[in-house]
Motif scaffolding. Sequence first.
Motif, PDB file in Angstrom:
ATOM      1  N   ARG A 149       0.833  -1.207   0.000  1.00 36.96           N
ATOM      2  CA  ARG A 149       0.000   0.000   0.000  1.00 36.96           C
ATOM      3  C   ARG A 149       0.866   1.255   0.000  1.00 36.96           C
ATOM      4  O   ARG A 149       0.632   2.186  -0.765  1.00 36.96           O
ATOM      5  N   LEU A 150       1.896   1.256   0.857  1.00 38.56           N
ATOM      6  CA  LEU A 150       2.777   2.418   0.911  1.00 38.56           C
ATOM      7  C   LEU A 150       3.631   2.536  -0.344  1.00 38.56           C
ATOM      8  O   LEU A 150       3.995   3.637  -0.752  1.00 38.56           O
ATOM      9  N   THR A 151       3.954   1.411  -0.956  1.00 35.94           N
ATOM     10  CA  THR A 151       4.680   1.460  -2.222  1.00 35.94           C
ATOM     11  C   THR A 151       3.855   2.168  -3.282  1.00 35.94           C
ATOM     12  O   THR A 151       4.360   3.012  -4.038  1.00 35.94           O
ATOM     13  N   LEU A 157       2.994   9.641  -5.267  1.00 38.60           N
ATOM     14  CA  LEU A 157       3.588  10.931  -4.927  1.00 38.60           C
ATOM     15  C   LEU A 157       4.760  11.288  -5.829  1.00 38.60           C
ATOM     16  O   LEU A 157       5.128  12.457  -5.954  1.00 38.60           O
ATOM     17  N   SER A 158       5.382  10.280  -6.435  1.00 34.20           N
ATOM     18  CA  SER A 158       6.509  10.531  -7.332  1.00 34.20           C
ATOM     19  C   SER A 158       6.071  11.097  -8.667  1.00 34.20           C
ATOM     20  O   SER A 158       6.894  11.620  -9.430  1.00 34.20           O
ATOM     21  N   ASP A 178      10.537  19.648  -2.743  1.00 29.35           N
ATOM     22  CA  ASP A 178       9.436  18.845  -3.288  1.00 29.35           C
ATOM     23  C   ASP A 178       8.170  19.244  -2.555  1.00 29.35           C
ATOM     24  O   ASP A 178       8.035  19.023  -1.338  1.00 29.35           O
ATOM     25  N   LEU A 179       7.250  19.887  -3.287  1.00 26.15           N
ATOM     26  CA  LEU A 179       6.006  20.394  -2.700  1.00 26.15           C
ATOM     27  C   LEU A 179       4.839  19.504  -3.117  1.00 26.15           C
ATOM     28  O   LEU A 179       4.673  19.183  -4.297  1.00 26.15           O
ATOM     29  N   VAL A 233       6.589  10.884   4.354  1.00 26.45           N
ATOM     30  CA  VAL A 233       6.150  11.784   5.415  1.00 26.45           C
ATOM     31  C   VAL A 233       4.864  12.501   4.997  1.00 26.45           C
ATOM     32  O   VAL A 233       4.033  12.862   5.850  1.00 26.45           O
ATOM     33  N   ALA A 234       4.659  12.678   3.706  1.00 30.35           N
ATOM     34  CA  ALA A 234       3.577  13.528   3.195  1.00 30.35           C
ATOM     35  C   ALA A 234       2.165  12.961   3.353  1.00 30.35           C
ATOM     36  O   ALA A 234       1.251  13.718   3.692  1.00 30.35           O
TER      37      ALA A 234
END
Length: 515
Positions: A149-151, A157-158, A178-179, A233-234
Amino acid sequence: MTNQQQPLLTHESVALSLAPPRAPPRDSIIRNLYTNPRSAARLSHFFTSTSNNEDEVNDPDHNKTSSYESHNLQSRFLQLLQDGNHLLHHSIHPHLPSSLSLPDQLIRFIGRTLPLEWQHRNRDNGNFRSIADGMVKFSCPMIALSNLRLTHEFLNLSSTKRRRRIRYGDHHAMQYIDLFLPQRGEIQQQSQPSARNNNSSDGSGNKVPVRGTLFFVHGGAWGAGHPWMYRLVAPAFLARNFAVAIVGYRTYPDSINIDVQVDDIRLAFDELEDVLNECVVPVADDAMDREAAGTCDDNDNGWVGNIMMGHSSGAHIALLLFVNMLSERMKSSSSSHLAGKECNQYPWSLPHYFVGLSGPYDISDHFDFEAGRGVEQISPMKPICGYTRLNFDRASPAKRLLSKLASFREQIDSADSTNSTVQQITPPMLLVHGIEDPVVPFTATSDAARKLKSCGLTDCHEIYLEKTEHQEVIMQFMMGGPVMDAVFDWLRGQRRHNNAIGRDGGRKVKLQSRL
């Protein structure tokens, strides 16, 4: 979090609390006196014999007396070591570890084996950074397979659709932000733009409403690390309608000293302010009205503020910037004017909260700790912080703040006014540490908190987590766990406290802390 939930006394935590500089360095005579009583007994016999011989030479007619009666401080101490046969069977200091852990033994062996010139060369030419970053890249596939899931979240996000890269400063390859902004579909219906900012003249109707920002400074021992490593973290903040900025900066050897890194972070903070003014708008802060009406809960979407956060060396750099900002605010106009500027006209210009995760805040003490581990020569900390004890103190946030406060007191000629000003302009602070951290001991946080409070930063809170090591703190924050829960609970508690003060007309109201 109650005291029962924060057991600070474990075998590992006690050993770390007695690491240098709180205890004598390993392999020193004093350390051996504490940890090797047989060696201490032999040493005391040697010194006692030497002392008696000196007495015979200096006063051959003097009657023989005990070492204690010689009134020599060293002899008194060694005489105490001789008293009691139990010293030959029990450690003189029962909590002081007599042997290193296996990882530390390996590190010290490598440090003794590799020539010092080789260690310095690889530290100063960037090979240390390549090795450290390479180890993180090597571990990524294993982390990805352990949590699909986090992957998926990381890959999402990338995407350039979610991530906006902002260059700042001299546009060095490491100077970028990176915003990440919350997607409009994630923003709940009750999150409406603030009326004071939502008018047709500035086009704020096209801006994304946010509850605040997270300004995150990554770690990496001052000589490694990149924003992409901390991208996870985001999500937790994006889900709560925060804008998230993960800051890249020049690491050693591209950055020659700590002030260059602090300047990079300041440039990034200022650049981010301009960008945020263009693309986001604060949500309406109606939490006080809803709480008064009994409709406010932990999931409300009112304005929270800007959070400055760092991990490990990033926490140290961020706190130095935080101290510099406090100094600027002390030198500028009155605190009441600053509060008005902060809340109304420039919502992104100042941090409202500071959160430090596992940071080494006293460089001189941490150098002693690194020496105890055997990494002080290959670590970038020594060159980045100036090589000398004097420069180490200048690079320590609490000691820097003390120096600035002394200068400020001379200008206004009043210690009471200084303390009052510091208390008024300092945002709430939270320092988090794992008590079994072998890289940065938890005493770094406890010592820093004590020194900061002595400077007048009384709104400084500490959380210590059981069975938690250095990397586990940031991993729990990125992947979910006690660290993330503790930080968000603290933020909720602070917001409720601030709302209570606002309803009471500025008079402080004592509330029960959620922590």
